[in-house]
Design a protein around this motif. Sequence first.
Motif, PDB file in Angstrom:
ATOM      1  N   ASP A 156       0.849  -1.188   0.000  1.00 24.88           N
ATOM      2  CA  ASP A 156       0.000   0.000   0.000  1.00 24.88           C
ATOM      3  C   ASP A 156       0.887   1.242   0.000  1.00 24.88           C
ATOM      4  O   ASP A 156       1.679   1.440   0.929  1.00 24.88           O
ATOM      5  CB  ASP A 156      -0.894  -0.004   1.237  1.00 24.88           C
ATOM      6  N   PRO A 157       0.800   2.114  -1.029  1.00 23.45           N
ATOM      7  CA  PRO A 157       1.685   3.291  -1.060  1.00 23.45           C
ATOM      8  C   PRO A 157       1.407   4.281   0.063  1.00 23.45           C
ATOM      9  O   PRO A 157       2.270   5.091   0.392  1.00 23.45           O
ATOM     10  CB  PRO A 157       1.389   3.914  -2.430  1.00 23.45           C
ATOM     11  N   LEU A 158       0.213   4.228   0.667  1.00 24.59           N
ATOM     12  CA  LEU A 158      -0.098   5.140   1.770  1.00 24.59           C
ATOM     13  C   LEU A 158       0.458   4.651   3.106  1.00 24.59           C
ATOM     14  O   LEU A 158       0.527   5.424   4.062  1.00 24.59           O
ATOM     15  CB  LEU A 158      -1.614   5.317   1.887  1.00 24.59           C
ATOM     16  N   ALA A 159       0.837   3.372   3.164  1.00 24.38           N
ATOM     17  CA  ALA A 159       1.370   2.827   4.420  1.00 24.38           C
ATOM     18  C   ALA A 159       2.580   1.969   4.119  1.00 24.38           C
ATOM     19  O   ALA A 159       2.540   0.732   4.258  1.00 24.38           O
ATOM     20  CB  ALA A 159       0.291   2.024   5.141  1.00 24.38           C
ATOM     21  N   PRO A 160       3.696   2.563   3.682  1.00 23.16           N
ATOM     22  CA  PRO A 160       4.889   1.774   3.342  1.00 23.16           C
ATOM     23  C   PRO A 160       5.499   1.128   4.589  1.00 23.16           C
ATOM     24  O   PRO A 160       5.555   1.736   5.659  1.00 23.16           O
ATOM     25  CB  PRO A 160       5.831   2.811   2.725  1.00 23.16           C
ATOM     26  N   ALA A 161       5.943  -0.119   4.430  1.00 23.11           N
ATOM     27  CA  ALA A 161       6.573  -0.837   5.535  1.00 23.11           C
ATOM     28  C   ALA A 161       8.021  -0.385   5.671  1.00 23.11           C
ATOM     29  O   ALA A 161       8.644   0.070   4.705  1.00 23.11           O
ATOM     30  CB  ALA A 161       6.495  -2.344   5.278  1.00 23.11           C
ATOM     31  N   PRO A 162       8.597  -0.496   6.848  1.00 21.68           N
ATOM     32  CA  PRO A 162       9.985  -0.038   7.041  1.00 21.68           C
ATOM     33  C   PRO A 162      11.027  -0.903   6.360  1.00 21.68           C
ATOM     34  O   PRO A 162      12.123  -0.457   6.068  1.00 21.68           O
ATOM     35  CB  PRO A 162      10.148  -0.064   8.565  1.00 21.68           C
ATOM     36  N   GLY A 163      10.727  -2.157   6.108  1.00 25.05           N
ATOM     37  CA  GLY A 163      11.717  -3.062   5.545  1.00 25.05           C
ATOM     38  C   GLY A 163      11.670  -3.142   4.037  1.00 25.05           C
ATOM     39  O   GLY A 163      11.308  -2.183   3.340  1.00 25.05           O
ATOM     40  N   CYS A 164      12.037  -4.299   3.520  1.00 26.24           N
ATOM     41  CA  CYS A 164      12.027  -4.531   2.079  1.00 26.24           C
ATOM     42  C   CYS A 164      10.590  -4.521   1.569  1.00 26.24           C
ATOM     43  O   CYS A 164       9.730  -5.220   2.136  1.00 26.24           O
ATOM     44  CB  CYS A 164      12.688  -5.872   1.770  1.00 26.24           C
ATOM     45  N   PRO A 165      10.287  -3.748   0.520  1.00 23.38           N
ATOM     46  CA  PRO A 165       8.896  -3.694   0.042  1.00 23.38           C
ATOM     47  C   PRO A 165       8.384  -5.026  -0.487  1.00 23.38           C
ATOM     48  O   PRO A 165       7.181  -5.271  -0.503  1.00 23.38           O
ATOM     49  CB  PRO A 165       8.952  -2.641  -1.059  1.00 23.38           C
ATOM     50  N   PHE A 166       9.298  -5.928  -0.904  1.00 23.69           N
ATOM     51  CA  PHE A 166       8.871  -7.212  -1.453  1.00 23.69           C
ATOM     52  C   PHE A 166       8.738  -8.272  -0.365  1.00 23.69           C
ATOM     53  O   PHE A 166       8.310  -9.397  -0.638  1.00 23.69           O
ATOM     54  CB  PHE A 166       9.873  -7.675  -2.524  1.00 23.69           C
ATOM     55  N   GLU A 167       9.050  -7.923   0.857  1.00 24.30           N
ATOM     56  CA  GLU A 167       9.110  -8.908   1.941  1.00 24.30           C
ATOM     57  C   GLU A 167       7.816  -9.706   2.122  1.00 24.30           C
ATOM     58  O   GLU A 167       7.860 -10.939   2.268  1.00 24.30           O
ATOM     59  CB  GLU A 167       9.495  -8.201   3.242  1.00 24.30           C
ATOM     60  N   PRO A 168       6.611  -9.095   2.073  1.00 29.86           N
ATOM     61  CA  PRO A 168       5.399  -9.907   2.285  1.00 29.86           C
ATOM     62  C   PRO A 168       5.176 -10.967   1.205  1.00 29.86           C
ATOM     63  O   PRO A 168       4.461 -11.939   1.453  1.00 29.86           O
ATOM     64  CB  PRO A 168       4.273  -8.854   2.262  1.00 29.86           C
ATOM     65  N   ARG A 169       5.766 -10.809   0.027  1.00 26.12           N
ATOM     66  CA  ARG A 169       5.549 -11.740  -1.084  1.00 26.12           C
ATOM     67  C   ARG A 169       6.759 -12.630  -1.335  1.00 26.12           C
ATOM     68  O   ARG A 169       6.724 -13.478  -2.239  1.00 26.12           O
ATOM     69  CB  ARG A 169       5.232 -10.945  -2.359  1.00 26.12           C
ATOM     70  N   CYS A 170       7.819 -12.446  -0.596  1.00 22.45           N
ATOM     71  CA  CYS A 170       9.089 -13.107  -0.897  1.00 22.45           C
ATOM     72  C   CYS A 170       9.163 -14.491  -0.230  1.00 22.45           C
ATOM     73  O   CYS A 170       8.955 -14.613   0.985  1.00 22.45           O
ATOM     74  CB  CYS A 170      10.246 -12.239  -0.411  1.00 22.45           C
ATOM     75  N   PRO A 171       9.488 -15.513  -0.982  1.00 22.67           N
ATOM     76  CA  PRO A 171       9.628 -16.852  -0.373  1.00 22.67           C
ATOM     77  C   PRO A 171      10.907 -17.001   0.446  1.00 22.67           C
ATOM     78  O   PRO A 171      11.023 -17.962   1.213  1.00 22.67           O
ATOM     79  CB  PRO A 171       9.639 -17.781  -1.594  1.00 22.67           C
ATOM     80  N   ARG A 172      11.868 -16.071   0.330  1.00 26.13           N
ATOM     81  CA  ARG A 172      13.142 -16.155   1.038  1.00 26.13           C
ATOM     82  C   ARG A 172      13.208 -15.157   2.200  1.00 26.13           C
ATOM     83  O   ARG A 172      14.291 -14.915   2.740  1.00 26.13           O
ATOM     84  CB  ARG A 172      14.291 -15.879   0.068  1.00 26.13           C
ATOM     85  N   ARG A 173      12.096 -14.589   2.605  1.00 26.92           N
ATOM     86  CA  ARG A 173      12.113 -13.531   3.617  1.00 26.92           C
ATOM     87  C   ARG A 173      12.543 -14.078   4.983  1.00 26.92           C
ATOM     88  O   ARG A 173      12.262 -15.230   5.337  1.00 26.92           O
ATOM     89  CB  ARG A 173      10.749 -12.875   3.740  1.00 26.92           C
ATOM     90  N   ARG A 174      13.204 -13.176   5.727  1.00 28.24           N
ATOM     91  CA  ARG A 174      13.613 -13.473   7.097  1.00 28.24           C
ATOM     92  C   ARG A 174      13.302 -12.246   7.950  1.00 28.24           C
ATOM     93  O   ARG A 174      12.801 -11.239   7.460  1.00 28.24           O
ATOM     94  CB  ARG A 174      15.102 -13.833   7.155  1.00 28.24           C
ATOM     95  N   ALA A 175      13.626 -12.332   9.219  1.00 28.01           N
ATOM     96  CA  ALA A 175      13.258 -11.256  10.142  1.00 28.01           C
ATOM     97  C   ALA A 175      13.887  -9.930   9.739  1.00 28.01           C
ATOM     98  O   ALA A 175      13.263  -8.867   9.844  1.00 28.01           O
ATOM     99  CB  ALA A 175      13.675 -11.628  11.570  1.00 28.01           C
ATOM    100  N   ARG A 176      15.126  -9.968   9.264  1.00 30.42           N
ATOM    101  CA  ARG A 176      15.810  -8.739   8.887  1.00 30.42           C
ATOM    102  C   ARG A 176      15.102  -8.027   7.738  1.00 30.42           C
ATOM    103  O   ARG A 176      15.113  -6.800   7.644  1.00 30.42           O
ATOM    104  CB  ARG A 176      17.250  -9.055   8.496  1.00 30.42           C
ATOM    105  N   CYS A 177      14.461  -8.783   6.843  1.00 33.46           N
ATOM    106  CA  CYS A 177      13.806  -8.189   5.675  1.00 33.46           C
ATOM    107  C   CYS A 177      12.653  -7.282   6.079  1.00 33.46           C
ATOM    108  O   CYS A 177      12.353  -6.304   5.390  1.00 33.46           O
ATOM    109  CB  CYS A 177      13.290  -9.300   4.757  1.00 33.46           C
ATOM    110  N   ALA A 178      11.983  -7.584   7.190  1.00 29.74           N
ATOM    111  CA  ALA A 178      10.865  -6.767   7.636  1.00 29.74           C
ATOM    112  C   ALA A 178      11.311  -5.541   8.419  1.00 29.74           C
ATOM    113  O   ALA A 178      10.503  -4.642   8.665  1.00 29.74           O
ATOM    114  CB  ALA A 178       9.911  -7.607   8.484  1.00 29.74           C
ATOM    115  N   GLU A 179      12.578  -5.482   8.776  1.00 24.33           N
ATOM    116  CA  GLU A 179      13.063  -4.383   9.618  1.00 24.33           C
ATOM    117  C   GLU A 179      13.878  -3.363   8.843  1.00 24.33           C
ATOM    118  O   GLU A 179      13.823  -2.169   9.139  1.00 24.33           O
ATOM    119  CB  GLU A 179      13.918  -4.956  10.754  1.00 24.33           C
ATOM    120  N   GLN A 180      14.644  -3.788   7.849  1.00 17.39           N
ATOM    121  CA  GLN A 180      15.542  -2.887   7.136  1.00 17.39           C
ATOM    122  C   GLN A 180      15.367  -3.058   5.633  1.00 17.39           C
ATOM    123  O   GLN A 180      15.282  -4.187   5.136  1.00 17.39           O
ATOM    124  CB  GLN A 180      17.000  -3.172   7.508  1.00 17.39           C
TER     125      GLN A 180
END
Length: 618
Positions: free
Chosen positions: A566-590
């Motif tokens: 959502d462009p009105l509520a950007p996440a702090p981490g990687c923008p692809f993190e919710p859809r990424c099969p390789r995501r880890r905790a760091r991806c949601a933070e930075q």
Amino acid sequence: MPVPTRYPRSPMAWVAAAMVVSLVVLALAAPLLWGAAADRPDPSAVLRGPSAAHPFGTDNLGRDVLARVLTATRPSLLFALAATLLGASGGVLLGASTAVVGPRTRRLLTALINLLLAFPALLVALVLAVVFGAGAGPAMLALAVAGIPGFARLAQTLAAGVAGTDHLAAARVLGLRRHRLLWRHVLPNIAEPLLLSTTTAAGTSLVALSGLSFLGLGVQPPGYDWGQLLNQGLDRIYAQPVPALAPGLAILYAAVTFQLLGEVLAGGVARRSPAPRTAPRPIAPSGPAEEGLVLQVEDLGVELPTPDGVIRPVRGVSLSLRPGEIVGLVGESGSGKSLTALAIADLLPERARVSRRTLRLLGADLAALTPKERDHHLATGLAVIFQNPASALNPALRVSTQLTETVRAHRGASRAQAAAEAAEALRRVGLPPATLRVRPHQLSGGQRQRVMIAAGLMVRPGLIIADEPTTALDVTVQRQITGLLSEIRRDTCAAILFISHDVALVGEFCDRVLVMYAGTIVEALPADRLATGTRHPYTRALVDSVPDLTADRDRPLPTVEGAPPDPLAPAPGCPFEPRCPRRRARCAEQAPPLEELDPVHRVACWYPVPVEAEVTAS
């Protein structure tokens, strides 16, 4: 003003034509045929009723009423048409100017139009007629001034619709002056409804002017028009109604004629064309220049205000192109590809805000140029090929006009020289010179796109931005267009920024590929690595989603699961993190930076896809 290429054939058209001809003939011939009888007094025939000698009777000086009604056709029509044309000219220029002026001036003009519309037009005309004084000229001027607000509001509304079209944006790329944009691109494209309004307003002006003369504020003796004749016959309405009804019937006949004429012409008038505007521009100086680059962009950002808040559809984009290089910009719809191109070309919406560290075109810092210099530099150094040529080309202008106006405006070329260059540009894109004489609707989709490319070649640009130029074309024409762009790159050494969501096409056509997601560049790599050497999970998913003839047809095609953020509520981490099969905790933070894997390959991912895994999967 354009006219219909065919004469209308409906019964209403023939009736309107006959009525118009009758009014024109009366206006021209009546003073010659009946002018003497209309002005000749006859004391022996004062206030007579209808008779064989005087079908409509006589007035208080014994003058023939029918002759006076016929003779009054010329002044009645002339004054009404003059008032209408003056009011329409002033109102249309006032309203249409809102499409080509800056936002502050536009707000002032809009407020002025709203203020003028607050007063009834007839009341304004009466007050001004009293202020200006009795007479035909003051009454005509009063009606003209009273009619300006209505025409201004209509023109403003129509021009606002034209201002959002692609062919208006294409005209902005040319860097034409505002008056040229107004006359060549705005007014012709709103001509049809304005013509209808003007012709019907002529009938209204005729009735209003006759009313002012009836009240003694219009034509003054010894002159006369239908309104004054109506006043003179009113005293006898009960005893002898014909002398009073005759000028009233003339007014009704002329008003109905103008109404029918407007209805007929509105269906047959051809349109012509619209106009540009200027987006906000950055002021801060750019960073250091890099030698040998056609385009140098660093840390480009775009902000768009919305009712729900400000969004940033483009964030921190950096890219560069060298002469003769084709760089592909790919990504899903909404990833920011087209907005990036529009920001480079200075064609963003007015309220958009652009930030950047560096923005150079052909070595020139665009922020260091004056607005006039910047417009000229963009118009001559940059060409934009839009996705939909049917809307990017002006439907009201011939191809010759749209190809030649750039060189005539910026290089001062003569009409003949510009036409010769246009014919040569068409030849280079595989179209015959006869194409110059047609309008865009007479061409196929592929031909229109070739015309767009030819229009870009007219300025001999160093950079061509092709914004999904093959999306609306079939596969065969798509190949022709990409082949044509390759030939142009080879012949002119122009750099090409090719925007597309077709990963397979970009991999075959481009030298380098930039992958965008959620407004950022997530991977930059050579095109020959696109099939097997991608490292970002999003790029890998895009490549896997391309249909393959060797794939198992019993299984569904792979897709990129999920939806963009959502462009009105950007996440702090990687923008692809919710859809990424390789995501880890760091991806949601930075959010990962775009870092080099090797000198020609960069990726923005904390955990890139291993090359070995890709080779095995392939």
